[in-house]
Design an enzyme around this catalytic site. Structure first.
Site, PDB file in Angstrom:
ATOM      1  N   ASP A 112       0.735  -1.050  -0.038  1.00  0.00           N
ATOM      2  CA  ASP A 112      -0.036  -0.145   0.074  1.00  0.00           C
ATOM      3  C   ASP A 112       0.822   1.102   0.196  1.00  0.00           C
ATOM      4  OD1 ASP A 112      -2.232  -1.601  -0.140  1.00  0.00           O
ATOM      5  OD2 ASP A 112      -2.700  -1.448   2.165  1.00  0.00           O
ATOM      6  N   LYS A 163      -3.654   3.329  -3.215  1.00  0.00           N
ATOM      7  CA  LYS A 163      -4.725   4.350  -3.634  1.00  0.00           C
ATOM      8  C   LYS A 163      -4.266   5.782  -3.213  1.00  0.00           C
ATOM      9  CE  LYS A 163      -8.018   0.786  -4.260  1.00  0.00           C
ATOM     10  NZ  LYS A 163      -7.254  -0.424  -3.689  1.00  0.00           N
ATOM     11  N   MET A 174      -9.851   6.551   8.452  1.00  0.00           N
ATOM     12  CA  MET A 174     -10.175   7.207   7.082  1.00  0.00           C
ATOM     13  C   MET A 174     -11.188   8.013   7.323  1.00  0.00           C
ATOM     14  SD  MET A 174      -9.645   3.499   4.973  1.00  0.00           S
ATOM     15  CE  MET A 174     -10.875   2.949   5.857  1.00  0.00           C
TER      16      MET A 174
END
Length: 252
Positions: A39, A60, A174
């Site tokens: 990641d 991402k 998040m």
């Protein structure tokens, strides 16, 4: 070995950031890896443990072309079928909002054997790094971990009113970009505006930042990911023993 075939795919938790919080098994696998599929937010010092491996960044990030989850699943299946020693390295724990479950399901469906190596989740490490116990006798008897990320189609899957009714500690992962909206929802659900709130950014790393506020003041906060948000009475605590000048990172 599974059915006589070696297991070469490993879903590994990288922990909250500090390389010292990796599990022993994670370190072993990184040193043996031929490929590390990682990641975006994995600390470079952790990637450095895989000195001989090919590094594939599938993280991402805003404003860039990102590889889709289906493509990541396909890549892991291909690497497993090729017999390459592969570490799928994910921040925190693979099965705590890390989509590790989706990757495990894809490997299972393809008949590719794998292992799962848990990691220290930021849901608990980040509060601890700011001196906050997520449970505390006579203060918080329960803790709820929830995502603040909105998938396409809205956030109907998160019942913020129910979360507010549970009480105890709420840990949001998040949710940095939506902290004002989430705080408003929780207040509308009955939490007091004065409820303490603490945000921990880059937890356990040298550049760790801690921001303390209340639900009422959340709308004025400007937070950047990666950020773990703690809401509830325990968020007012700071049980770190070292003077602030000696603690990694800053606070405001």
């Amino acid at each position: 070995m599974v059915g006589g075939a070696p297991v070469t795919v490993h879903l590994v938790g990288a922990g909250p950031g500090d390389p010292g919080l990796l599990t022993v098994r994670a370190v072993e696998l990184l040193r043996l890896a031929e490929v590390v599929v990682h990641d975006r937010l994995v600390d470079g010092r952790i990637l450095g443990l895989a000195a001989e491996a090919e590094l594939i960044d599938v993280g991402k990030a805003p404003h860039r072309e990102n590889i889709g989850q289906a493509d990541i699943n396909t890549l892991l299946v291909e690497l497993g079928r090729a017999g390459r020693e592969t570490v799928r390295l994910k921040g925190g724990d693979p099965f705590v909002f890390g989509r590790g479950g989706e990757e495990a399901a894809a490997l299972l469906a393809a008949g590719v054997a794998f292992t799962v190596v848990p990691g220290v989740s930021a849901a608990f490490a980040a509060p601890a790094a700011a001196g906050i116990p997520v449970t505390q006798r006579q203060v918080a008897q329960a803790v709820t971990v929830v995502t603040g990320h909105v998938e396409p189609g809205g956030d109907a899957s998160v019942d913020w009113e129910a979360i507010a009714r549970v009480g105890g500690t709420i840990v949001v992962l998040m949710g940095a970009g939506r902290i004002g909206a989430l705080a408003a929802r929780l207040q509308a659900a009955g939490l007091e505006p004065a409820t303490p709130l603490t945000a921990v950014r880059w937890a356990t790393r040298p550049d760790q930042e801690v921001v303390r506020a209340t639900l009422a003041g959340a709308a004025d906060l400007v937070l950047s990911p990666p950020c773990t948000i703690v809401i509830g009475a325990v968020a007012a605590l700071d049980l770190r023993s070292l003077p602030r000048a000696l603690i990694r990172g800053g606070e405001r």
